[in-house]
Design an enzyme around this catalytic site. Structure first.
Site, short mmCIF file in Angstrom:
data_model
loop_
_atom_site.label_atom_id
_atom_site.label_comp_id
_atom_site.label_asym_id
_atom_site.label_seq_id
_atom_site.Cartn_x
_atom_site.Cartn_y
_atom_site.Cartn_z
N ARG A 134 -3.18 4.29 -8.41
CA ARG A 134 -2.42 5.48 -7.86
C ARG A 134 -1.22 5.73 -8.18
NH1 ARG A 134 -4.12 4.65 -1.40
NH2 ARG A 134 -3.45 2.75 -2.02
N ASP A 174 -1.40 9.08 10.03
CA ASP A 174 -2.13 8.47 9.02
C ASP A 174 -3.54 7.78 9.34
OD1 ASP A 174 -1.99 7.42 5.81
OD2 ASP A 174 -2.29 5.73 6.94
N ASP A 228 0.78 -1.20 0.01
CA ASP A 228 0.11 -0.04 0.03
C ASP A 228 0.89 1.19 -0.08
OD1 ASP A 228 -2.60 1.61 0.19
OD2 ASP A 228 -2.25 1.35 2.06
N HIS A 231 -0.16 11.88 -2.98
CA HIS A 231 -0.07 10.40 -3.45
C HIS A 231 -1.24 9.77 -3.71
CE1 HIS A 231 -0.20 9.74 0.77
NE2 HIS A 231 -0.46 8.51 0.51
N ASP A 232 -2.44 9.97 -3.16
CA ASP A 232 -3.50 9.42 -3.12
C ASP A 232 -4.46 9.92 -4.08
OD1 ASP A 232 -3.21 7.60 -0.89
OD2 ASP A 232 -3.56 8.88 0.65
N ARG A 285 3.07 12.89 10.42
CA ARG A 285 1.84 12.85 9.66
C ARG A 285 1.08 11.78 10.06
NH1 ARG A 285 -0.15 9.76 5.67
NH2 ARG A 285 -1.44 10.63 3.97
N GLN A 338 -3.25 -5.15 6.17
CA GLN A 338 -3.19 -4.13 7.11
C GLN A 338 -4.09 -4.52 8.14
OE1 GLN A 338 -3.50 -1.62 3.54
NE2 GLN A 338 -2.22 -0.16 4.46
N HIS A 349 -3.49 1.08 11.47
CA HIS A 349 -3.16 -0.36 11.33
C HIS A 349 -1.50 -0.67 11.17
CE1 HIS A 349 -4.31 1.81 7.64
NE2 HIS A 349 -2.95 1.54 7.11
N GLU A 396 -3.88 13.10 9.07
CA GLU A 396 -4.52 12.77 7.94
C GLU A 396 -5.85 12.30 7.94
OE1 GLU A 396 -5.13 10.37 4.29
OE2 GLU A 396 -4.75 9.31 6.20
C1 GLC Z 1 -3.74 7.05 4.05
C2 GLC Z 1 -2.66 7.14 2.87
C3 GLC Z 1 -2.98 5.86 1.86
C4 GLC Z 1 -3.19 4.68 2.28
C5 GLC Z 1 -4.17 4.64 3.59
C6 GLC Z 1 -3.90 3.33 4.46
O1 GLC Z 1 -4.98 7.57 3.66
O2 GLC Z 1 -2.40 8.25 2.60
O3 GLC Z 1 -1.97 5.96 0.80
O4 GLC Z 1 -3.63 3.60 1.50
O5 GLC Z 1 -3.83 5.56 4.24
O6 GLC Z 1 -3.07 3.31 4.99
#
Ligand code: GLC
Length: 651
Positions: A528, A292, A149, A403-404, A290, A260, A192, A334
């Site tokens: 992506r 996540d 991922d 990146h998303d 950051r 995950q 995770h 995030e």
């Molecule tokens: C966040 C990341 C993304 C990832 C997700 C799960 O949103 O930016 O790229 O797939 O978390 O970890």
């Protein structure tokens, strides 16, 4: 130094009992450093208690848990390198360090930008030429092998991916960057870890202690009950939120991919583990975390298990741990969620201003793309003016691409206020950016079609979505020029909105979609990677060739960044207020500053537009000076003329 007014009775009791237990951890410190730690602990202990009590406070071992936590913090502080302790004091003195107009973020995959961590140092001149002061280094923590991922399936939180270097390399890089006043941001995946992480492996081997780090169910009854209200994050390649493992004979909560495993934050041991990890990286010189996928950290039956109140408690507690032990560090959440939920990541009500320092302005990003496609700014103006107010101590992370994928977070009621159907508009945007809409300039791809909701998210690079790929193929000078102006307008928007602009690697020189990803088996299923290209250093070198596309983008972006850095109105501590001029193609906002107003104006169409100057007068701009072009703007005849995609920052 006992400021009783800072405490409630129970917090005071626990604090007083625990303080002497820190003696062994603190005794190696000199008197002044020790005083500083104790001062910060005293100042912020109540915040910590308030975040943790609602979560773990009813367990009899709560006090012991707090004692353990404080000891870990004291130990980490005792080990904190001296130069970072000085940085802590600097940040105590300038708590607005991340809000300043001088801040500029640059975001990249370490391997794709520079090969290795050492390689990053070799490209420092490039980073400095751009003016970046904050680097989000992606994917350097050791992820699982194979599919991971994009690095967000962590196999070891305290190790560096051996292909990129070592922990020492990271520490050295942080030191070099710090000397240049550039801060390093690191991803901490809180929801995770990989199923290959030691915790998960030991859980799988039957260790009860580690099974409690995750959500595991004997049969489908609980998963079924949760599934009734849970949405799907990756409906396409990872449908469902639970995975059955035969060897365990259990269902494991896996919101994202099967590999995950969601962490169980009801378990205080998980909290302690994460604090250790945070303190570890902070002591290596990381300055921004950051955090996540935080929206998912707490699960509640009958809900979508996102943005639960406990998430804000936990984040407040984590934030407070940094404030006490490693105060130089800021937290960025995030959470790509709706506006009302989003502002909670800064803290509202009892969490006011205590949850995170920075959060992504997802709506600004979505509205940019929406207005660009429709050439109509009314939905943008409406949506952003409805945005809840935020505390003065925070900063948005403003961005156009990351990146998303892009999810069309356009609320039905906002669309309805403009006479649009939410579903219809979201569907139009997906058609437009996947290039299916007649006359679209964009080249993107649909990510995660969800047949149940009809949602189609979008992948694609800034340049390709803004029309550069198509225009270059057509060899159309006119369309190339439009695409460049669209990209520059996006850059100006995120630099001028208020917040930390986060420039995603490649967008400064217009890197196009990378179609090669499909050849790599572990990436092929996730488009992506279309917008996660390798840095093209040959293209980057063309930024010095006059008239090249790269020069036209890079040089003018640098001018925008310089303009930002000399505009104090852009310090994030001041508010952004959206101005509704009634003009359907122009987006306008004002930033009120003691020096006077800054009025930002953007023409979202490829037609020239005229704007009545009443709006300038209303904001006291009698002789407007454009900070971007460094010139006075003439509006003597009562009209402001805007070129296609023109942007103005008037003071
Ligand atoms: C966040 C990341 C993304 C990832 C997700 C799960 O949103 O930016 O790229 O797939 O978390 O970890």
């Amino acid at each position: 130094m006992q400021n009783s007014h800072l405490f409630t009775l129970d917090a005071k009791r626990i604090y007083t009992a625990l303080l002497p237990t820190l003696e062994p951890s603190l005794k190696s410190l000199d008197k002044r450093d020790r005083n500083l730690f104790e001062l910060r602990l005293e100042r912020f202990f109540q915040n910590l208690y308030d975040g943790l009590f609602p979560i773990y406070g009813r367990k009899p071992e709560f006090e012991a848990f707090l004692g353990d936590l404080l000891t870990r913090m004291a130990n980490a502080y005792a080990e904190r390198p001296d130069d970072l302790k000085v940085l802590d004091i600097e940040r105590d003195l300038t708590p607005d360090w991340f809000q300043r107009e001088s801040m500029l973020g640059y975001v990249f995959y370490v391997d794709r930008f520079a090969g290795t961590l050492k390689g990053v140092e070799e490209h420092l001149d490039y980073i400095e030429e751009l003016g970046a002061t904050y680097l989000h280094l992606m994917k350097f923590i050791r992820a699982r092998d194979g599919e991971n991922d994009g690095g967000y399936a962590v196999a070891d939180y305290c190790d560096v991916d051996p292909a990129l270097g070592t922990v020492d390399d990271l520490e050295k890089l942080c030191t070099t960057l710090r000397e240049k006043h550039i801060s390093v941001c690191l991803d901490l995946v809180l929801n995770h870890c990989a199923k290959d992480h030691e915790w998960a492996r030991r859980a799988r081997a039957g260790e009860k202690k580690y099974q409690d780090y995750f959500y595991m169910f004997e049969d489908r009854s609980a998963p079924n009950a949760f599934e009734a209200t849970l949405p799907e994050v990756f409906p396409d390649f990872a449908p469902g939120n639970f995975t059955y493992y035969e060897d365990l004979d259990k269902w494991v909560w896996t919101t994202f991919n099967e590999y995950q495993w969601d962490l169980n934050w009801t378990n205080p041991d998980v909290f302690l583990e994460v604090v250790d990890i945070m303190l570890y990286w902070a002591n290596k010189g990381v300055e921004v975390f950051r955090l996540d996928a935080v929206a998912f950290m707490w699960k509640r039956l009958g809900t979508n298990s996102q943005n639960q109140i406990e998430v804000y408690d936990l984040l407040q507690a984590l934030r407070t741990c940094s404030r006490i032990a490693t105060p130089a560090v800021a937290h960025k959440a995030e959470a790509i969620v709706s506006p009302d939920d989003l502002v909670r990541y800064f803290g509202v009500g009892r969490h006011y201003g205590k949850v995170s320092n920075i959060a992504y302005h997802n709506s600004l990003m979505v509205q940019f793309w929406s207005s660009l496609a429709s050439r109509d700014t009314r939905l943008m103006t409406h949506t952003l003016s409805e945005f809840p107010r935020t505390p003065a101590s925070i900063a948005w992370g403003t961005y156009i691409r990351c990146h998303d994928d892009i999810g069309w977070a356009v609320a039905d009621d906002d669309a309805a206020a403009l006479g649009l159907s939410g579903q219809g508009h979201r569907s139009f945007l997906s058609d437009y950016y996947s290039g299916q809409f007649e006359g679209s300039h964009a080249r993107g791809a649909v990510f995660q079609f969800n047949p149940e909701t009809g949602d189609r998210r979008i992948s694609g690079s800034f340049a390709s979505l803004a029309g550069l790929e198509k225009a270059l193929e057509e060899k159309s000078k006119k369309n190339i020029a439009y695409a460049i102006e669209r990209i520059l307008m996006g850059h100006a928007l995120i630099c001028g909105f208020g917040g930390i602009p986060l420039i995603y690697m490649g967008d400064e020189i217009g890197l196009l979609n990378d179609y090669d990803f499909a050849e790599t088996p572990e990436l092929g299923g996730d488009n992506r990677w279309l917008h996660r290209p390798h840095m093209d250093w040959q293209k980057a070198a063309r930024r010095h060739e006059p008239d090249s596309v790269e020069a036209r983008l890079f040089k003018r972006l640098v001018e925008i960044i310089r303009a930002r850095k000399r505009t104090p109105h852009l310090n994030s501590s001041y508010d952004t207020e959206i101005v509704d001029t009634g003009h359907p193609h122009v987006f306008t906002h004002v930033r009120q500053h003691p020096l006077g107003n800054l009025l930002a104006i953007y023409n979202f169409s490829e037609e020239a537009q005229e704007l009545s100057t009443d709006v300038l007068r209303a904001y006291g701009l009698e002789q407007p000076f454009d900070q971007l072009e460094q010139r006075f703007v003439d509006f003597s005849n009562g009209t402001l003329f805007l070129k296609p995609y023109e942007r103005l920052w008037l003071i």
